[in-house]
Design a protein around this motif. Structure first.
Motif, PDB file in Angstrom:
ATOM      1  N   HIS A  82      13.920  -7.845  -0.623  1.00 43.15           N
ATOM      2  CA  HIS A  82      12.982  -6.733  -0.689  1.00 43.15           C
ATOM      3  C   HIS A  82      13.346  -5.884  -1.910  1.00 43.15           C
ATOM      4  O   HIS A  82      14.521  -5.648  -2.183  1.00 43.15           O
ATOM      5  CB  HIS A  82      13.046  -5.865   0.576  1.00 43.15           C
ATOM      6  N   ILE A  83      12.326  -5.417  -2.631  1.00 38.23           N
ATOM      7  CA  ILE A  83      12.531  -4.594  -3.822  1.00 38.23           C
ATOM      8  C   ILE A  83      11.874  -3.239  -3.608  1.00 38.23           C
ATOM      9  O   ILE A  83      10.692  -3.165  -3.263  1.00 38.23           O
ATOM     10  CB  ILE A  83      11.931  -5.259  -5.081  1.00 38.23           C
ATOM     11  N   MET A  84      12.644  -2.162  -3.830  1.00 40.53           N
ATOM     12  CA  MET A  84      12.114  -0.800  -3.761  1.00 40.53           C
ATOM     13  C   MET A  84      12.547  -0.068  -5.025  1.00 40.53           C
ATOM     14  O   MET A  84      13.738   0.101  -5.268  1.00 40.53           O
ATOM     15  CB  MET A  84      12.626  -0.076  -2.519  1.00 40.53           C
ATOM     16  N   VAL A 106       6.813   0.292  -4.963  1.00 37.16           N
ATOM     17  CA  VAL A 106       7.014   1.035  -6.209  1.00 37.16           C
ATOM     18  C   VAL A 106       6.475   2.452  -6.048  1.00 37.16           C
ATOM     19  O   VAL A 106       5.527   2.700  -5.310  1.00 37.16           O
ATOM     20  CB  VAL A 106       6.310   0.346  -7.394  1.00 37.16           C
ATOM     21  N   GLU A 107       7.114   3.399  -6.755  1.00 35.69           N
ATOM     22  CA  GLU A 107       6.665   4.793  -6.762  1.00 35.69           C
ATOM     23  C   GLU A 107       6.864   5.363  -8.161  1.00 35.69           C
ATOM     24  O   GLU A 107       7.834   5.038  -8.853  1.00 35.69           O
ATOM     25  CB  GLU A 107       7.469   5.640  -5.759  1.00 35.69           C
ATOM     26  N   ASP A 108       5.949   6.232  -8.567  1.00 34.60           N
ATOM     27  CA  ASP A 108       6.086   6.998  -9.814  1.00 34.60           C
ATOM     28  C   ASP A 108       6.198   6.111 -11.051  1.00 34.60           C
ATOM     29  O   ASP A 108       6.945   6.410 -11.986  1.00 34.60           O
ATOM     30  CB  ASP A 108       7.296   7.938  -9.744  1.00 34.60           C
ATOM     31  N   ILE A 109       5.473   4.999 -11.055  1.00 38.10           N
ATOM     32  CA  ILE A 109       5.340   4.147 -12.238  1.00 38.10           C
ATOM     33  C   ILE A 109       3.855   3.894 -12.429  1.00 38.10           C
ATOM     34  O   ILE A 109       3.170   3.471 -11.490  1.00 38.10           O
ATOM     35  CB  ILE A 109       6.113   2.826 -12.083  1.00 38.10           C
ATOM     36  N   ALA A 110       3.338   4.151 -13.629  1.00 37.63           N
ATOM     37  CA  ALA A 110       1.889   4.140 -13.832  1.00 37.63           C
ATOM     38  C   ALA A 110       1.296   2.738 -13.697  1.00 37.63           C
ATOM     39  O   ALA A 110       0.360   2.519 -12.922  1.00 37.63           O
ATOM     40  CB  ALA A 110       1.552   4.735 -15.198  1.00 37.63           C
ATOM     41  N   ASP A 111       1.818   1.778 -14.468  1.00 36.56           N
ATOM     42  CA  ASP A 111       1.263   0.424 -14.498  1.00 36.56           C
ATOM     43  C   ASP A 111       2.270  -0.564 -13.928  1.00 36.56           C
ATOM     44  O   ASP A 111       3.408  -0.636 -14.406  1.00 36.56           O
ATOM     45  CB  ASP A 111       0.911   0.009 -15.933  1.00 36.56           C
ATOM     46  N   CYS A 117       5.025 -14.718  -7.963  1.00 39.97           N
ATOM     47  CA  CYS A 117       5.840 -14.567  -6.760  1.00 39.97           C
ATOM     48  C   CYS A 117       5.176 -15.356  -5.643  1.00 39.97           C
ATOM     49  O   CYS A 117       3.976 -15.178  -5.393  1.00 39.97           O
ATOM     50  CB  CYS A 117       5.975 -13.096  -6.371  1.00 39.97           C
ATOM     51  N   ASP A 118       5.915 -16.223  -4.971  1.00 39.87           N
ATOM     52  CA  ASP A 118       5.285 -17.147  -4.032  1.00 39.87           C
ATOM     53  C   ASP A 118       5.708 -16.951  -2.585  1.00 39.87           C
ATOM     54  O   ASP A 118       5.466 -17.813  -1.749  1.00 39.87           O
ATOM     55  CB  ASP A 118       5.563 -18.588  -4.453  1.00 39.87           C
ATOM     56  N   SER A 119       6.331 -15.808  -2.271  1.00 38.60           N
ATOM     57  CA  SER A 119       6.761 -15.611  -0.882  1.00 38.60           C
ATOM     58  C   SER A 119       6.517 -14.184  -0.415  1.00 38.60           C
ATOM     59  O   SER A 119       7.216 -13.678   0.455  1.00 38.60           O
ATOM     60  CB  SER A 119       8.243 -15.948  -0.741  1.00 38.60           C
ATOM     61  N   LEU A 120       5.514 -13.527  -0.983  1.00 34.99           N
ATOM     62  CA  LEU A 120       5.261 -12.125  -0.670  1.00 34.99           C
ATOM     63  C   LEU A 120       4.611 -11.947   0.697  1.00 34.99           C
ATOM     64  O   LEU A 120       3.763 -12.737   1.115  1.00 34.99           O
ATOM     65  CB  LEU A 120       4.350 -11.513  -1.733  1.00 34.99           C
ATOM     66  N   SER A 121       5.020 -10.884   1.372  1.00 34.05           N
ATOM     67  CA  SER A 121       4.321 -10.431   2.566  1.00 34.05           C
ATOM     68  C   SER A 121       3.596  -9.127   2.320  1.00 34.05           C
ATOM     69  O   SER A 121       2.539  -8.879   2.914  1.00 34.05           O
ATOM     70  CB  SER A 121       5.295 -10.251   3.742  1.00 34.05           C
ATOM     71  N   SER A 122       4.144  -8.264   1.444  1.00 30.13           N
ATOM     72  CA  SER A 122       3.485  -6.980   1.216  1.00 30.13           C
ATOM     73  C   SER A 122       3.874  -6.380  -0.125  1.00 30.13           C
ATOM     74  O   SER A 122       4.961  -6.619  -0.645  1.00 30.13           O
ATOM     75  CB  SER A 122       3.832  -5.985   2.329  1.00 30.13           C
ATOM     76  N   ILE A 123       2.932  -5.591  -0.670  1.00 26.54           N
ATOM     77  CA  ILE A 123       3.157  -4.764  -1.854  1.00 26.54           C
ATOM     78  C   ILE A 123       2.796  -3.342  -1.448  1.00 26.54           C
ATOM     79  O   ILE A 123       1.677  -3.082  -0.998  1.00 26.54           O
ATOM     80  CB  ILE A 123       2.283  -5.220  -3.034  1.00 26.54           C
TER      81      ILE A 123
END
Length: 242
Positions: A82-84, A106-111, A117-123
């Motif tokens: 997981h990446i935060m 992600v937070e406080d990043i414009a773009d 990525c081939d195993s995502l459950s959520s963004i």
């Protein structure tokens, strides 16, 4: 926290002792001599590039607020469950490529760009511009998008449900196989895509709807609401639309 403290948190959190190259990490040398770290003439960190360096963590949590001059970070081709990432107000763009991660927030990043990525459950989180390209979402992921975004472009992706709120949404060369519920206020484009079991699209009254080579299956739109939109329809297939 100092920039050095945050870097060492990353080192310990992401299995730094096993990195392919961890030269000078944890030493008393200037940060600009640590592998993958760039600094300006005053010693402030401006970029971090650790792509393909063997980083791994079940949860990678990065708070970039202490980096007052950081404008670029590259952690592509590493393994994180997981990446935060919380931005620092200086980073305008974040690109995440080939990160074997189940969730990204992600937070406080414009773009924000997420690719291959081939195993995502959520963004999740929030940003202004979101590009998700060539990603496979896990089977049964019920809420793949939990992110607030102004403009979203979903390109070359496959998922079993959608559910995305965005002022402008472009859904291109992509497919949903289970359910779709999206909210957009100004523009929706569905191009060369397949959407199954359309259970809800909510529009502002003056929203634009662009459909090109779109296959829509089992929509519950009613004719009265449909004809209020400005539509461009080319080569579309309709099944039980009204």
């Amino acid at each position: 926290d100092s920039e050095q403290t945050v870097l060492m948190h990353l080192f310990h959190n992401a299995n730094g002792s096993e990195w392919l190259d961890n030269t000078n990490w944890g030493s008393d040398k200037p940060l600009g001599e640590w592998y993958g770290v760039e600094t300006d003439s005053e010693g402030y960190v401006t970029a971090i590039d650790l792509h393909g360096n063997g980083l791994s963590a079940e949860v990678l949590s990065l708070n970039l607020l202490p980096f007052s001059r950081l404008t670029r970070i590259n952690i592509d081709d590493n393994a994180f469950g997981h990446i935060m990432i919380k931005g620092n107000g200086k980073m305008e763009e974040l690109v995440l490529n080939r990160c074997a991660s189940e969730s990204i927030s992600v937070e406080d990043i414009a773009d924000v760009t997420i690719m291959d990525c081939d195993s995502l459950s959520s963004i999740g989180g929030s940003c202004k511009e979101l590009l998700v390209k060539d990603c496979e979402f896990k089977y049964g992921a019920s809420t793949p998008f939990e992110i607030n975004v102004e403009n979203a472009h979903i390109l070359g992706c496959s998922m079993h449900s959608c559910g995305l709120s965005s002022d402008v949404l472009v859904f291109e060369e992509s497919s949903t196989y289970d359910t779709w519920h999206c909210v957009t206020s100004s523009r929706l484009e569905i191009i060369n895509s397949y959407c199954s079991t359309i259970c809800g699209w909510d529009f502002d009254e003056d929203a634009d709807l662009i459909l090109e080579n779109a296959t829509l299956w089992r929509s519950n739109w009613d004719e009265e609401s449909f004809v209020t939109f400005t539509c461009s329809i080319k080569g579309s297939q309709w099944y039980d639309l009204f």
